[in-house]
Write an enzyme that holds these catalytic residues in place. Structure first.
Site, mmCIF file in Angstrom:
data_model
loop_
_atom_site.group_PDB
_atom_site.id
_atom_site.type_symbol
_atom_site.label_atom_id
_atom_site.label_comp_id
_atom_site.label_asym_id
_atom_site.label_seq_id
_atom_site.Cartn_x
_atom_site.Cartn_y
_atom_site.Cartn_z
ATOM 1 N N CYS A 1 1.254 -1.403 -0.231
ATOM 2 C CA CYS A 1 -0.288 -0.215 0.077
ATOM 3 C C CYS A 1 0.928 0.694 0.145
ATOM 4 C CB CYS A 1 -0.908 0.029 1.015
ATOM 5 S SG CYS A 1 -1.503 -1.283 1.153
ATOM 6 N N HIS B 1 -3.297 8.187 5.227
ATOM 7 C CA HIS B 1 -2.845 7.007 5.269
ATOM 8 C C HIS B 1 -4.567 6.446 4.902
ATOM 9 C CE1 HIS B 1 -1.796 2.665 3.584
ATOM 10 N NE2 HIS B 1 -2.240 2.712 4.094
ATOM 11 N N HIS C 1 -9.286 1.356 -1.064
ATOM 12 C CA HIS C 1 -8.354 1.499 -1.112
ATOM 13 C C HIS C 1 -7.729 0.898 -2.739
ATOM 14 C CE1 HIS C 1 -3.889 0.978 0.310
ATOM 15 N NE2 HIS C 1 -4.333 0.242 1.521
#
Lengths: 87, 440
Positions: free
Chosen positions: B194, B337, B371
């Site tokens: 990620c 994030h 995401h």
């Protein structure tokens, strides 16, 4: 098995070769040798994959070894017929 | 270093202007997962964010070339094409026989590619695998009556794609950019789950600063879909995905007390053009924002769990601030994030609250997009740059009851920030933080 018209097959093969090699169709004569057109080994893999897709056929290594000119590709496909075009 | 152009492929748009407009509206795309995914797996989560119709015609890829590139690589090329155009750089044909291009006026030897991806060409690998496993059963099934529905469900590729290795390898997307655009400087792939996109931009920034190249095409790409939802099941199996009784478009709620996991995105990508600020100005380029610093650490803790004390996240922030010559009080905006998983948001919010003044504004772009894994850091760096450029930030969606009292953006609001951070934390423990400045 579907019968293929030689002229139609020739048009499609020349189109696919032109697309694979980034050339004009007019540059792809039936007498031209694949080697002289600059068909390198990776191009041949691309061409075979495209032919299989367009004509619904599976080309074995021994089939591919016999493909030397554009005309020979056309003859091979016409002789074998189509397995069900998937273009 | 200057950011002079950007391109994006996302569920909220496939051009920067449309994407940014949708972000400021607080837009999102949440749909039920494909029915086949639920038929084949016992799943907790039932929602995802599909990309929609993201492909477009481009001279960079012929019909045949597209069949030899994983969707992640095609996303990268589309985003790069837009980024170069927006940077005021023109592509010209370099070799028509290879459909190869170059950037007019740019020395390819001094131009590099830095691209992040979490799963590389996973989609292509799964396609090849499905063909190998199911081609023989297909032949057997075709001999039987009434197997049409089963054969359709299996979605078996017609043939084994002979380019499967070149489509699957993680460096394929970076290589495609190098090959297509004639970029013969460093060509690097960053696989930091990620955090991949942030790492790619940070390392491009460092390579430019060290004089390794004069121009970098950098960002992140990802494509996570397949007919059976393999990647989705993997995340669902560890309880990482948004699930529960809330309405589908309210499940994705980073930093909220009722958060319940992240919204799985089909993927996307962002590519940015980085170059020396003075060189960019000399050629008359518009500067979107500047990159001032970068910090990177690793938790050295667990493959999937963030270290609960957040020490290495704090250290990545400290390193980034020091690299940029900034104090915490200088930072007016943080693009967090902010995945929406209970544990991660807790650690991140606590670290942010300890380091930054109360007035530092915070939002989560994942609250809109879900995401996108390896693409997320690059997309969020783009959002950070646009926020600095326009002085306005997008809302953090579904944030009605924040657990930690940060200065979250609940609506699109003016943000008078001169400096901003974009941070990413990965499975594997990689932490990466970029510092950006508004263009002067």
């Amino acid at each position: 098995m579907e019968t293929l018209d030689r002229e139609e097959v020739a048009i499609r093969v020349r189109e696919l070769l032109a697309e694979t090699l980034h050339r004009d169709v007019g540059e792809i004569g039936l007498d031209a040798r694949l080697e002289d057109l600059g068909v390198a080994s990776i191009d041949l893999i691309t061409l075979v994959f495209e032919l299989e897709d367009a004509f619904g056929r599976t080309l074995e290594d021994e089939d591919i070894a016999g493909l030397t000119t554009v005309g020979s590709v056309v003859d091979f496909l016409v002789a074998g017929g189509a397995g069900g075009a998937r273009d | 270093m200057a950011l002079t152009g950007a391109g994006v492929v996302s569920s909220l748009g496939t051009d920067v202007d449309g994407f940014w407009r949708r972000c400021l509206e607080g837009g999102t795309v949440v749909e039920e997962i494909p029915a086949a995914w639920a038929r084949h797996s016992p799943l907790r989560s039932r929602v995802w964010s599909p990309l929609g119709a993201w492909e477009r015609e481009t001279p960079l890829m012929t019909r045949i070339e597209k069949k030899q590139l994983d969707p992640a690589s095609r996303i990268g090329l589309l985003a790069a094409e837009e980024a170069l155009r927006r940077a005021g750089l023109t592509l010209e044909s370099a070799d028509p026989r290879r459909n190869a291009w170059r950037i007019a006026g740019v020395d390819g030897d001094r131009a590099g590619v830095f691209l992040g991806t979490g799963v590389g060409g996973l989609h292509s690998c799964l396609e090849s695998s499905r063909f190998i496993v199911l081609d023989q059963p297909r032949r057997a099934l075709q001999e039987l009556e009434g197997t049409g529905a089963v054969l359709a469900e299996l979605a078996i590729p017609r043939a084994f794609n002979p380019f499967s290795v070149a489509m699957t390898m993680p460096n394929a997307s970076a290589a495609a950019l190098s090959i297509k655009l004639g970029l013969s400087g460093p060509c690097r792939t960053f696989a930091g789950a990620c955090a991949s996109g942030t790492m790619a931009l940070g390392q491009a920034f460092r390579a430019l600063r060290q004089g390794e190249c004069d121009l970098a095409v950098a960002g992140g790409v990802e494509f996570l879909s397949d007919p059976f939802g393999c990647a989705f099941r993997g995340f669902d199996a560890v309880g990482a995905l948004a699930a529960g009784p809330l309405p589908p478009d309210q499940l994705n709620r980073p930093f909220d007390r009722e958060r319940c996991g992240f919204l799985f995105s089909e993927g996307g990508g962002a590519v940015l053009v980085l170059e020396d600020l003075e060189a960019a100005r000399r050629r008359g380029a518009d500067v979107l924002a500047e990159i001032l610093g970068y910090g990177e650490t690793a938790d050295a803790h667990h493959l999937m769990a963030m270290a609960p004390e957040g020490r290495q996240i704090r250290r990545a922030l400290d390193l980034c601030l020091a690299d940029a010559g900034l104090a915490p009080a200088d930072v007016g905006y943080v693009n967090a994030h902010g995945t929406g998983t209970p544990a991660n948001d807790d650690v991140e919010a606590r670290v942010l609250s300890e380091l930054f003044p109360r007035e530092t504004r915070v939002n989560s772009t994942k609250s809109l997009l879900g995401h996108t894994l390896g693409a997320s850091g690059a997309i969020e760096a783009l959002v950070t740059a646009l926020t600095l450029r326009d002085g306005v930030a997008h809302p953090s969606r579904n944030l009605s009851d924040p657990e930690v009292p940060l200065a979250f953006l609940r609506a699109a609001e003016p943000v008078a920030a001169r400096y901003a951070l974009s941070e990413s934390f990965a499975f594997g423990g990689q932490n990466a933080v970029l510092a950006l400045a508004a263009s002067r």
